[in-house]
Design an enzyme around this catalytic site. Structure first.
Site, mmCIF file in Angstrom:
data_model
loop_
_atom_site.group_PDB
_atom_site.id
_atom_site.type_symbol
_atom_site.label_atom_id
_atom_site.label_comp_id
_atom_site.label_asym_id
_atom_site.label_seq_id
_atom_site.Cartn_x
_atom_site.Cartn_y
_atom_site.Cartn_z
ATOM 1 N N CYS A 278 0.846 -1.354 0.071
ATOM 2 C CA CYS A 278 0.070 -0.182 0.059
ATOM 3 C C CYS A 278 1.003 1.234 0.176
ATOM 4 O O CYS A 278 0.541 2.165 -0.900
ATOM 5 C CB CYS A 278 -0.969 -0.098 1.319
HETATM 6 C C1 UGA Z 1 -1.384 0.758 5.530
HETATM 7 C C2 UGA Z 1 -2.073 1.734 6.446
HETATM 8 O O1 UGA Z 1 -1.425 1.602 7.782
HETATM 9 C C3 UGA Z 1 -3.517 1.433 6.612
HETATM 10 O O2 UGA Z 1 -4.179 2.391 7.241
HETATM 11 C C4 UGA Z 1 -4.152 1.343 5.234
HETATM 12 O O3 UGA Z 1 -5.596 1.001 5.259
HETATM 13 C C5 UGA Z 1 -3.411 0.296 4.343
HETATM 14 O O4 UGA Z 1 -2.076 0.698 4.358
HETATM 15 C C6 UGA Z 1 -3.894 0.175 3.046
HETATM 16 O O5 UGA Z 1 -3.810 0.959 2.160
HETATM 17 O O6 UGA Z 1 -4.579 -0.854 2.615
HETATM 18 P P1 UGA Z 1 -0.096 -1.721 5.893
HETATM 19 O O7 UGA Z 1 0.517 -1.138 4.674
HETATM 20 O O8 UGA Z 1 -0.878 -3.009 5.955
HETATM 21 O O9 UGA Z 1 -1.315 -0.607 6.297
HETATM 22 O O10 UGA Z 1 0.789 -1.592 7.376
HETATM 23 P P2 UGA Z 1 1.495 -0.466 8.048
HETATM 24 O O11 UGA Z 1 1.309 -0.879 9.599
HETATM 25 O O12 UGA Z 1 1.217 0.899 7.764
HETATM 26 O O13 UGA Z 1 3.010 -0.590 7.539
HETATM 27 C C7 UGA Z 1 3.410 -0.170 6.301
HETATM 28 C C8 UGA Z 1 4.987 -0.066 6.499
HETATM 29 O O14 UGA Z 1 5.428 1.105 7.339
HETATM 30 C C9 UGA Z 1 5.699 -1.460 6.946
HETATM 31 O O15 UGA Z 1 6.708 -1.517 6.156
HETATM 32 C C10 UGA Z 1 6.125 -0.843 8.344
HETATM 33 O O16 UGA Z 1 7.457 -1.612 8.640
HETATM 34 C C11 UGA Z 1 6.527 0.460 8.165
HETATM 35 N N1 UGA Z 1 6.729 1.465 9.033
HETATM 36 C C12 UGA Z 1 5.419 1.442 10.041
HETATM 37 C C13 UGA Z 1 7.780 2.045 9.565
HETATM 38 O O17 UGA Z 1 8.486 2.065 8.688
HETATM 39 N N2 UGA Z 1 7.783 2.908 10.534
HETATM 40 C C14 UGA Z 1 6.768 3.026 11.440
HETATM 41 O O18 UGA Z 1 6.780 3.849 12.236
HETATM 42 C C15 UGA Z 1 5.547 2.457 10.989
#
Ligand code: UGA
Length: 444
Positions: A278
């Protein structure tokens, strides 16, 4: 209500199963006979916590899967389009959306009753009204807003937490061409408790992109500050960010002395970059869409540029202890792009492992859920460990790339083994004092 869902990928299946669990009668349509048969046997084709249980509860009762699109659409009151929007690195490919619109339009030609068509897939602003609508009207010979309704209802599902996110939404965006469409959508969500946001379709589309663009921006902002802290020396970026979290703009002090800290702060910490299906795709697609509309989208470009380099910080920290990685035993913990999923799409672990291999390291990887994916991605170039113990037993450097809870066992495990490899924490999981030799992105 009788609901049809086109496309039984991640979003379609979670949507269909959750609506079925809420008491609607749902038929999921897909072109893949194997997938349709598996769902009808109650087998879950994807890794998602809680979904197998949900299927066990609903399949054969309120949920079914089928190959018959026309019959299913004709027998339902509302159709959600949840097909894929593959990404070519710059733009999303809308061909599956267009094909779904053609199928629905043809089915509506012979349907006497009013029907509502809703785009659930993430699509760039303007898609629902600008390209789905004309296809539906042409194929059906009917008019949107008169003979059928047309809506856009984005999903906000985090992988690994999707069932919970669906059942307890923070907001429900009811995009619609008119109030009648929004009313039907509101009826679908009648049993869910969340603020309803009624808006037009293009606004609903941009709400989805803005949500992910904000999260990605916060991550790249934090990473840029973490990199600056490292370059300046003597500054711990985690301390900086914790103090930032405490600002009244982010945290709310209550009268009883406690503080409410909003979940958004979890995106305000440095790390080894974001991945997944995403965030990278949505930010890049938004940047390209904006540029095509004459808006350069400089901030989105910067967010992507920072992220593209962030994984290399892990190797920079490894080099501090092992100037040459050739022949060194390096373990990468976590291949999935985030915990609680086996999805490795755009995972920072991929460029990290590739760089380690390019430098001649002997790479071992371990992931609690994505072992098969790791083997598929890297083949025999890496060793895939089946336990955390085996992964760290002999390592000279350990890189934490995914924030799996299991990795919290690492300090105790290393103490038991009496080993002291450098641990490079890409997710700020461990206290620096927890292991003998610690490095973290942005940590002093
Ligand atoms: C993301 C959004 O968080 C959801 O709200 C949204 O609905 C979804 O995309 C979507 O469009 O369907 P997701 O990609 O499943 O969800 O997971 P996240 O927890 O957002 O993580 C995304 C990436 O960011 C991961 O690689 C995670 O490791 C990274 N991340 C997260 C960081 O590098 N730093 C952080 O502080 C948090």
């Amino acid at each position: 209500m009788r609901i049809s869902v086109l496309g039984v990928g991640y979003v379609g299946l979670v949507t269909g199963a959750c609506f079925a669990d809420a008491g609607h009668t749902v038929a999921c349509v897909d072109v893949d006979p194997g997938r349709v048969a598996a769902i009808n046997r109650g087998e879950c084709p994807i890794f998602e916590a809680g979904l197998p249980k949900l299927l066990a509860r609903t399949v054969g009762r309120t949920l079914s899967a089928t190959l018959d699109a026309a019959g299913t659409i004709a027998n339902s009151e509302i159709t959600f389009i949840a097909v894929g929007t593959p990404f070519d690195g710059e733009r999303i490919d809308l061909s599956q959306i267009h094909e779904a619109a053609r199928i629905i339009g043809r089915a509506l030609r012979d349907k006497p009753d009013y029907h509502v068509v809703v785009v659930k897939s993430t699509v760039v602003p303007g898609t629902t009204d600008g390209s789905v609508r004309p296809i539906l009207e042409q194929e059906s010979g009917k008019r949107a807003g008169v003979d059928f309704g047309l809506g856009m209802n984005p999903e906000f599902l985090t992988e690994g937490e999707a069932i919970h996110d669906f059942a307890y939404p923070d907001r429900i965006v009811l995009g619609g061409i008119d109030a009648r469409t929004q009313d039907v959508l509101a009826a679908v969500y009648a049993s869910f408790t969340a603020p309803l946001i009624r808006t037009n379709n293009s606004t609903a589309e941009l709400i989805k992109y803005s949500s992910n663009a904000l999260l990605a921006t916060l991550i790249s902002f934090s990473n840029e500050l973490a990199n600056l802290a490292t370059a300046l020396g003597g500054i711990d970026a985690v301390e900086v960010m914790r103090a930032l979290h405490a600002s009244r703009y982010l945290s709310t002090p209550l009268d009883d002395g406690s503080v409410v800290v909003p979940p958004i702060v979890s995106f305000l910490l440095g790390g080894c970059g974001f991945g997944g299906s995403c965030l990278p795709k949505d930010v890049a697609a938004l940047a390209a869409h904006g540029a095509a509309a004459g808006v350069p989208m400089r901030m989105m470009r910067a967010v992507l540029d920072i992220n593209a380099e962030q994984h290399s910080k892990m190797l920079e920290l490894a080099h501090k202890h092992l100037p040459s990685l050739a022949g060194r035993r390096v373990t990468v913990l976590g291949i999935a792009f985030r915990p609680d999923t086996n999805d490795t799409r755009e995972s920072p672990a991929i460029p990290i492992v590739k760089s380690l291999l390019a430098e001649g390291a002997h790479v071992m990887v371990y992931d609690p859920a994505a072992a098969a994916e790791a083997a598929r991605l890297f083949g025999t170039a890496v060793t895939v460990a089946s336990t955390l113990e085996a992964a760290v037993d002999n390592a000279e450097a350990i890189l934490i790339v995914t924030k799996w809870d299991e990795f919290l066992r690492l300090p105790g495990l290393l103490a038991t083994l009496g080993r002291n490899p450098v641990v490079i924490d890409g997710r700020r999981m461990l206290a620096p004092s927890a292991v003998g030799c610690y490095e973290g992105i942005g940590r002093a």
